[in-house]
Structures are given as structure tokens and as C-alpha cells.
Write an enzyme that holds these catalytic residues in place. Structure first.
Site, PDB file in Angstrom:
ATOM      1  N   TYR A 194      36.421  46.653  37.309  1.00 51.24           N
ATOM      2  CA  TYR A 194      36.966  45.432  37.896  1.00 51.24           C
ATOM      3  C   TYR A 194      37.754  44.669  36.842  1.00 51.24           C
ATOM      4  CZ  TYR A 194      37.563  42.140  41.600  1.00 51.24           C
ATOM      5  OH  TYR A 194      38.130  41.363  42.563  1.00 51.24           O
ATOM      6  N   ARG A 247      47.920  37.442  46.695  1.00 53.53           N
ATOM      7  CA  ARG A 247      47.574  36.714  45.470  1.00 53.53           C
ATOM      8  C   ARG A 247      46.504  37.500  44.729  1.00 53.53           C
ATOM      9  NH1 ARG A 247      44.158  33.905  42.985  1.00 53.53           N
ATOM     10  NH2 ARG A 247      42.589  34.243  44.608  1.00 53.53           N
ATOM     11  N   LYS A 265      35.662  45.847  44.471  1.00 48.10           N
ATOM     12  CA  LYS A 265      34.601  44.932  44.910  1.00 48.10           C
ATOM     13  C   LYS A 265      33.472  45.691  45.596  1.00 48.10           C
ATOM     14  CE  LYS A 265      36.055  40.599  44.099  1.00 48.10           C
ATOM     15  NZ  LYS A 265      35.309  39.437  43.636  1.00 48.10           N
ATOM     16  N   GLU A 337      39.543  38.488  50.430  1.00 47.37           N
ATOM     17  CA  GLU A 337      39.767  38.631  48.992  1.00 47.37           C
ATOM     18  C   GLU A 337      41.248  38.496  48.654  1.00 47.37           C
ATOM     19  OE1 GLU A 337      38.086  38.755  45.401  1.00 47.37           O
ATOM     20  OE2 GLU A 337      36.899  39.189  47.192  1.00 47.37           O
ATOM     21  N   ASP A 338      41.554  37.586  47.741  1.00 52.99           N
ATOM     22  CA  ASP A 338      42.895  37.441  47.174  1.00 52.99           C
ATOM     23  C   ASP A 338      43.987  37.193  48.214  1.00 52.99           C
ATOM     24  OD1 ASP A 338      41.780  37.646  44.730  1.00 52.99           O
ATOM     25  OD2 ASP A 338      42.494  39.645  44.254  1.00 52.99           O
ATOM     26  N   ASP A 361      36.906  34.159  46.599  1.00 45.77           N
ATOM     27  CA  ASP A 361      37.720  33.329  45.710  1.00 45.77           C
ATOM     28  C   ASP A 361      37.352  31.854  45.838  1.00 45.77           C
ATOM     29  OD1 ASP A 361      39.428  35.540  44.817  1.00 45.77           O
ATOM     30  OD2 ASP A 361      40.147  35.533  46.876  1.00 45.77           O
ATOM     31  N   ASN A 502      41.880  34.807  35.668  1.00 47.21           N
ATOM     32  CA  ASN A 502      41.950  36.241  35.391  1.00 47.21           C
ATOM     33  C   ASN A 502      43.385  36.727  35.573  1.00 47.21           C
ATOM     34  OD1 ASN A 502      39.171  36.946  34.894  1.00 47.21           O
ATOM     35  ND2 ASN A 502      38.769  36.553  37.054  1.00 47.21           N
TER      36      ASN A 502
END
Length: 646
Positions: A194, A247, A265, A337-338, A361, A502
């Protein structure tokens, strides 16, 4: 914070029938492995009478079918082709045929089945029983020795992306060995699987792409998503991680190449939280990309168009969410996610009352950061209500963390949530969020617009607000400058500085900078890993506020209790459970997060606390409630150890 209300239904999908017309003579009896009989490639729709199918039947006896070319009736056909003596369609390239194969998972096939392959760990008895003699070298080694050998190989690689690719290859060839390796060496391999390495993998996904992992759903599948989900070979799905790639970490719009995030994940859901690999489904929603570099990249694997928005986007997402509920039921966890900020908040609000949704997030990050802050109180004293917080970054992570902190303060201090928010300030790209900007900012920022004169620069905001805690979620590297950190150190004996963005290149400051500029007084944690820092003879171990502390155990708690809705109190319970894992020896090193080496035990305890809260709130459906929830969590965890075959 947004309170989530999920609901999903668990129904079993019927596999469509197989229409391949094979006429076989009297079968012979042979010994078969405890695997499966596989006929064909993918699942066809009910409306297609000649649809391609995959049929799996677990062997309950030691007999199966064996045929030779002579056993096949010469005129039997597959999809209209003319079959020759070898059972193949003698069709021209212009004639459509159905691609098919008949195989038993033994011998050569067994070695290429990642779910059952054990490599050199097959015993001599298993090699005899499953036709592996001659297909493997004669030596037999243990799984532990296999782990040792692969770690030796991985440590020869100097480039993290090479290690990532080697691990992904192992996952596709020997699933149990992959998870055994990851569990046994989690602290060393987590940054490979990850963050930060997965970010580079996503950027180069098209170039390193060898075989598909997960389910790709694009605009081309609009109107057919229910059927697309049925193409996935596993039917009993418990966790879905889905992204639209807009994103990815702090790297921006990577489109279809964001698939590395759901895959990574879910690997952690299994390795750290014990959720079975077969119960995990990674999904990427491809609506295009606005990344010009990718659109012009000949190796890009996604739709080559600008990103769809508005009604077109909403309709595709709604079809996906509806199809998930129809296929897998109301108790499957859907982790967003993202997604870009606007979509992330909208999806959470829209489906929080109808599906079991969770945004890592927003909520996962908030929970892990709150745990670190609770632990940090051991160093600085007082309660959260005694502190003043300043955020750089007011997106999903920043506002999510701020809201959960305010909720914890509100509950512990018995004050209104609006009152608890007053000690929390946010800075975005235009400066400090204040009341005079209320009409021009996004809706999720408005609760944080307090009365104050406008301030443009972060260092000036630090001087004016005088925070005891500085948190970075901006996605912009090197924004915690020496002036900023030194100002924090002048204001506080032990400033709490969390640089959470990150990957490593986007971190607001490094661990070394935080400790050096604060004369070794900072309580520091980051989003990406940093090595221990020595300052004036003392070694500091920077904590990593990694969401992997929370989401695997959180998800396991939802699954084991049969929860139908995520509640904010569950996030608070997870934070408090994680903070309780800190021991005196950790505090002596300046740590506010426990070592990852005990992560499975930590996940079990978090799962137990989350499940207990679900039962307390009346949101759990698995009744009666187990007496020992932690023991129940541990016993339900997936084990990567090899199983013996008959």
C-alpha cells in the site's frame, strides 16, 4: 459528521445453465483432486441460450470423467461449428464459435490455480493423488521456508515498484503464500503493498498491467451493471472497495489506473482483518479521466475521454449501488475510496441511509487520527476539549477528522456539537476559513467558518490561532516550513504535529524536520512511513497514522455483527480501542500508534468494540450476540496456512 445508514440484501445468484452440446460415451473412473470441474470461462446472462458459463462442482467422491478424442461423437458441435475427430470446431476465422475448455483442477491446472496452488509444499502423497509427479522438482519444503525464500528474493530488489510487482505476481499464483508472507512481515511489506508504493503503481498501472485484478465497470456497461457483477466468479461477497480514480492519494486523477487502490485495500482487509479473499471485490468505476498525460498515453487501459459528470455520472453510480444490493444483499460493506471531494460527500449522504457505506478517506482517516490524539494526551495532559486544533487542508480528510474530533469532545464534555467545533480551525488554499467567506465556500466547509479576520498564510494563522495541534491534510508537500514548526514549538512545550498527506513526496514535512525544528519536543506522526530519527542522542520513532489500523478491524466488526448501518459512535469506539493498545514502552519512544506487528490482534479488538456498539445501538442482525466478541472475531479470521488435500 455525516451519520451513515447502510442497508443491503444477501441473495444467492443462480448460475445460468450451460448449453455446450457434448455427447460422451461411457465415462471411465479416475482419481480427482478436491478442487473443481471447470467448464468454460465466464458467466452468461439468463437470456442467452448459448451463453458462456463457468460451472464449479466440489468433488465429493474420487471419481470424475476422462475422455479421449475417440470418445467424442464426431458430429457434436459447440456454438454451431463443425467438430472434428479431436473435438475441436473446424470453423473458419470468420465463423463465430464459443471458446471453451474442459479441465479438472489437478496436475498442471492445479499448479496454476492461485486458490489451491502450494508450489513445492505439495506433499509426496498429494503429488501422487493429484497428478503432480514430474511437474515439480522432487524436494518438498514447508510454507515457512517458502516465506523465507521469497523474503530473501524481495530484499534483493532496490526499487519498491519491483517488490510491488513481485508481490502482485505471487498473489496471482499462490494466494495463501501471499497472505502468509504479508501477515508474517507486515511492517516491512505494508509500504510495498500500500502507501507509498501503490501510488507509483497506479501512476504506471498501464505499463505494468499484466492481468486484470478486480472488476472494471465503465460507461460502456451502463444499463448492464447487474449482469457485469454476475461475471465475477465469487457470489458471497462481504466487502467491496470501489473508486472512480479521480483523487488517488495525493496524485490526482488517475482514471481507470486507480484500480491498484481497491486491490491493495482488500489485500489488507484479508491480511490485517481476516476477511476471506473470496469475499472481497475490488471495483473501479471508469467514467473517463481529465488527466491529459493519461489520455495521450498509448498504454493507458481506461476510457479515452474526458471525465463524465452530472446526471450521467450519478446515473451510473446509482445503477452500480442498486445492482450491488440486488446481487449481494444489504449487509455487504461498500467502502468508497479516493473519490473527489464533491462526489465523496454526496455519495456518503445519498447512500448512507440505504446501503452499508463507509468512506475511508473521510471516516477511516478521522478515526485513526482521533486515536492518535487520544494517545497523545498522555504526553501533553488534559482532555481534547483543552486543546486548539489547526488544519491545513479542508477536503475529505480534513473536515472528516475535524468533525469526529468535535463529536468526541461533545460527547466527553457534554457540550453541543456547535460549541465543540469552535476550537477547531481550518486553512484551505485561500487561507483561514472565516465567517466572511461563508457564502463562497463548499457546504462541507461551512461549519468551520468562525469569526476572525481573514488570514492568507499558514504561519500567520499559527501565530493568530495559537494551536496546540497542527494537522496537515493538504496533499501538498513541504508546507509545514521551518517557520511554521518553530512557531508551534514556541507556543507549546510539546507541539502535536501530524503530517498526514500521502505519498511521502506530498507529506507536509518529514519526521526529521519536525523533530529537529522543534528541538526534539514535537509529538509527530505522518501518513506515510518515516524511519526512526536520532536527535541529540535520543531516538524518536515517528508514528504512522495509517488507515490500515482501523478499516480492516472496523469492516470485520460490521460483518461479524451483521450490521446494516454505520453509525458515528462505531468510529469513536474504533478510535478508543486503538488508543488503548499503546503500552508504556511505546510512550517512552514518543509513539502514539502501536507497532504493526500485532495488527491482527488489534483488528480483532477493534472489531469486537465496533460489533458491541452495533449491538448496543440495535443495528446488528446476527443474533443472539456472542458472549465473547473478541474471541469470535479471532476465530472468524481467515488463515493463510496451507490445507491438506485428500
Amino acid at each position: 459528521m455525516i451519520s451513515l445508514t447502510p442497508s443491503l440484501f444477501l441473495n444467492k445468484t443462480v448460475v445460468p445453465g450451460c448449453s455446450t452440446r457434448l455427447s460422451l460415451r461411457q465415462p471411465r473412473t479416475i482419481i480427482t483432486p478436491p478442487a473443481s470441474l471447470r467448464v468454460f470461462s465466464s458467466l452468461g446472462s439468463n437470456q442467452d441460450p448459448t451463453g458462456s458459463v463457468l460451472i464449479e462442482t466440489t468433488a465429493t467422491s474420487s471419481s470424475s470423467l476422462e475422455t479421449s478424442a475417440a470418445d467424442i461423437v464426431p458430429k457434436s458441435t459447440v456454438s454451431g461449428g463443425v467438430q472434428d475427430v479431436y473435438g475441436e470446431d473446424a470453423a473458419t476465422e470468420d465463423m463465430p464459435i464459443t471458446p471453451w475448455s474442459l479441465s479438472v483442477a489437478s496436475g498442471y491446472t492445479l499448479l496454476r490455480d492461485p486458490h489451491h496452488n502450494k508450489g513445492l509444499a505439495f506433499s509426496h502423497r498429494e503429488r501422487d493423488a493429484h497428478y503432480l509427479r514430474g511437474l515439480l522438482p522432487p524436494t518438498v519444503i514447508s510454507q515457512d521456508l517458502q516465506v523465507k525464500k521469497i523474503m530473501h528474493t524481495l530484499r534483493q530488489y532496490q526499487v519498491p515498484l519491483q517488490k510491488y510487482m513481485a508481490m502482485m505476481d505471487l498473489q496471482e499464483t499462490n494466494e495463501r503464500l501471499f497472505y502468509k508472507l504479508l501477515i508474517d512481515h507486515v511492517e516491512e511489506l505494508l509500504p510495498v503493498i500500500y502507501t507509498p508504493t501503490v501510488g507509483e503503481a497506479c501512476q504506471k498501472y498501464g505499463s505494468i498491467f499484466l492481468r486484470p485484478q478486480g472488476l472494471f465497470i465503465s460507461l460502456k456497461e451502463k444499463g448492464k451493471i447487474h449482469e457485469v457483477l454476475r461475471n465475477w466468479p465469487e457470489k458471497n461477497i462481504q466487502v467491496i472497495v470501489v473508486t472512480d480514480g479521480e483523487r488517488i492519494l495525493g496524485l490526482g486523477d488517475l482514471g481507470c489506473q486507480g484500480m491498484g487502490i481497491p486491490v491493495g485495500k482488500l489485500s489488507l482487509y484479508t491480511a490485517l482483518g481476516g476477511v476471506r479473499p473470496s469475499a472481497c471485490l475490488p471495483v473501479t468505476i471508469d467514467v473517463g479521466t481529465n488527466n491529459e498525460k493519461l489520455l495521450n498515453d498509448e498504454f493507458y487501459i481506461g476510457l479515452r475521454q474526458r471525465r463524465a459528470t452530472g446526471e450521467e455520472y450519478s446515473e451510473l453510480m446509482h445503477e452500480f449501488m442498486t445492482a450491488v444490493k440486488q446481487n449481494y444483499g444489504e449487509k455487504v460493506v461498500i467502502q468508497f475510496e479516493d473519490f473527489a471531494n464533491h462526489n465523496a460527500f454526496d455519495l456518503l449522504a445519498k447512500y448512507g441511509t440505504t446501503h452499508l457505506v463507509f468512506n475511508d478517506d473521510i471516516q477511516g482517516t478521522a478515526s485513526v487520527v482521533l486515536a492518535g490524539l487520544i494517545a497523545a494526551l498522555r504526553f501533553v495532559g488534559g482532555s481534547l476539549s483543552d486543546h486548539r486544533f489547526l488544519f491545513l487542508g479542508a477536503g475529505e480528510a480534513g473536515t472528516g477528522i475535524a468533525e469526529l474530533i468535535a463529536l468526541e469532545i461533545s460527547k466527553k464534555s457534554h457540550i453541543p456539537l456547535e460549541e465543540a467545533r469552535k476550537n477547531i480551525w481550518l486553512v484551505d488554499s485561500k487561507g483561514l476559513i472565516v465567517s466572511s467567506r461563508k457564502e463562497s465556500i463548499q457546504h462541507f466547509k461551512k461549519p468551520w467558518a468562525h469569526d476572525h479576520e481573514p488570514i492568507r498564510e499558514l504561519v500567520d494563522a499559527v501565530k493568530a490561532i495559537k494551536p496546540t495541534v497542527l494537522i496537515g491534510t493538504s496533499g501538498v508537500g513541504q508546507t509545514f516550513t521551518q517557520d511554521v514548526v518553530e512557531t508551534m514549538a514556541k507556543l507549546n512545550e510539546k507541539p502535536i504535529i501530524l503530517s498526514l498527506s500521502n505519498p511521502t513526496s506530498q507529506s507536509e514535512c518529514t519526521a526529521e524536520e519536525a523533530y529537529t525544528w522543534s528541538q526534539g519536543r514535537a509529538i509527530f506522526a505522518s501518513g506515510s512511513p518515516f524511519a526512526p530519527v536520532e536527535y541529540e542522542g535520543k531516538t524518536f520513532v515517528p508514528g504512522q497514522a495509517n488507515n490500515a489500523y482501523i478499516f480492516p478491524g472496523f469492516g470485520l466488526g460490521l460483518i461479524m455483527s451483521g450490521t446494516i448501518r454505520v453509525h458515528d459512535d462505531m468510529l469513536l469506539a474504533a478510535s478508543e480501542a486503538l488508543a488503548e493498545e499503546l503500552m508504556e514502552e511505546h510512550y517512552e519512544k514518543g509513539m502514539i500508534y502501536p507497532p504493526f506487528r500485532n495488527i491482527r490482534k488489534i483488528s480483532a479488538r477493534i472489531a469486537a468494540k465496533v460489533a458491541a456498539k452495533a449491538y448496543e445501538l440495535g443495528l446488528a442482525t446476527r443474533l443472539p450476540q456472542p458472549k465473547e466478541l473478541e474471541q469470535c472475531a479471532e476465530s472468524s479470521m481467515y488463515s493463510p496456512s496451507y490445507r491438506s488435500y485428500r
